[in-house]
Design an enzyme around this catalytic site. Structure first.
Site, short mmCIF file in Angstrom:
data_model
loop_
_atom_site.label_atom_id
_atom_site.label_comp_id
_atom_site.label_asym_id
_atom_site.label_seq_id
_atom_site.Cartn_x
_atom_site.Cartn_y
_atom_site.Cartn_z
CB CYS A 1 -0.98 -0.03 1.17
SG CYS A 1 -2.35 1.13 0.97
CG HIS B 1 -3.71 -3.51 3.14
ND1 HIS B 1 -2.77 -3.01 4.01
CD2 HIS B 1 -4.32 -2.43 2.59
CE1 HIS B 1 -2.81 -1.70 4.00
NE2 HIS B 1 -3.74 -1.32 3.14
CD GLU C 1 -1.48 -5.96 5.45
OE1 GLU C 1 -1.79 -4.79 5.74
OE2 GLU C 1 -1.00 -6.29 4.34
#
Length: 225
Positions: free
Chosen positions: A56, A182, A184
């Site tokens: 990001c 993202h 994660e």
């Protein structure tokens, strides 16, 4: 893993702080604090061949660093950090131009992304169409695409309608990849996201390259299993 405060990399000795790392990751975030330190870390990774992964904000800062130091766009920046920048290579979402109240105006949720065949991203995923989750307000400005890709940046992931850039890479680098989404959000300790797995693999390969004795120790350990 070692956390570094980005503001601490704004000094002239940033190389000495980074030279012993196998890979560098810049995660997501908001605001301009520490941005110049992030840009120094990214420049070091790009020039030294150290694996780099930007998430990001980490993709946006990678674009800014490349624009400034490779494409020679002096003063290139994000309009988030410098509204008066002469080269806003990162800017507010088109539909938010003129909107000052930011509540509820992010690009959120899962979006489909098409990957360029043969890219590091496609290699990591093992396919050319993915879906990833987002949480941000600023985007890669495609008005600068000809200048940036002409200087060597590679856009390897976009939305199907080609409106938004999702992934950028440097093809001549061992591993240099930034993603707007993202990963994660979809990664687990025992089920790592493909991009994390690819980054860690590249970082480990860099360690073995820099320290052949470590490679020998690994081979010996495996031989005794």
């Amino acid at each position: 893993m070692t956390w570094l405060e980005a503001e601490g990399l704004e000094s002239e000795d940033y190389v000495s702080q980074l030279k012993d790392f196998d890979g560098i990751l810049v995660p997501g975030g908001f605001g301009k604090r520490g941005i110049e330190g992030m840009l120094n870390a990214i420049r070091y990774a790009r020039e030294s061949g150290t694996p780099y992964f930007g998430i990001c904000l980490g993709m946006q800062t990678a674009t800014i660093e490349f624009a400034r130091n490779v494409a020679r766009l002096h003063g290139a920046n994000s309009s988030e950090f410098d509204p008066a920048t002469p080269h806003r290579v990162i800017y507010k979402l088109r539909e938010l131009t003129g909107v000052e109240e930011m509540g509820g105006t992010m690009r959120l949720g899962a979006w489909t992304c098409l990957l360029e065949p043969g890219s590091k991203a496609a290699e990591a995923y093992g396919r050319t169409e993915i879906s990833e989750r987002h949480r941000h307000r600023y985007e890669f400005n495609r008005e600068y695409e000809p200048l940036l890709t002409g200087a060597g940046l590679r856009i390897t992931g976009t939305t199907p309608d080609a409106t938004y850039v999702e992934i950028v890479e440097l093809p001549e680098h061992p591993f240099f990849l930034g993603c707007q989404f993202h990963p994660e959000f979809k990664s687990k300790p025992l089920e790592p996201h493909p991009l994390f797995r690819a980054f860690v693999t590249a970082s480990y390969a860099n360690r073995l390259k820099q320290n052949p004795s470590a490679s020998k120790a690994v081979d010996e350990a495996l031989a005794h299993r």
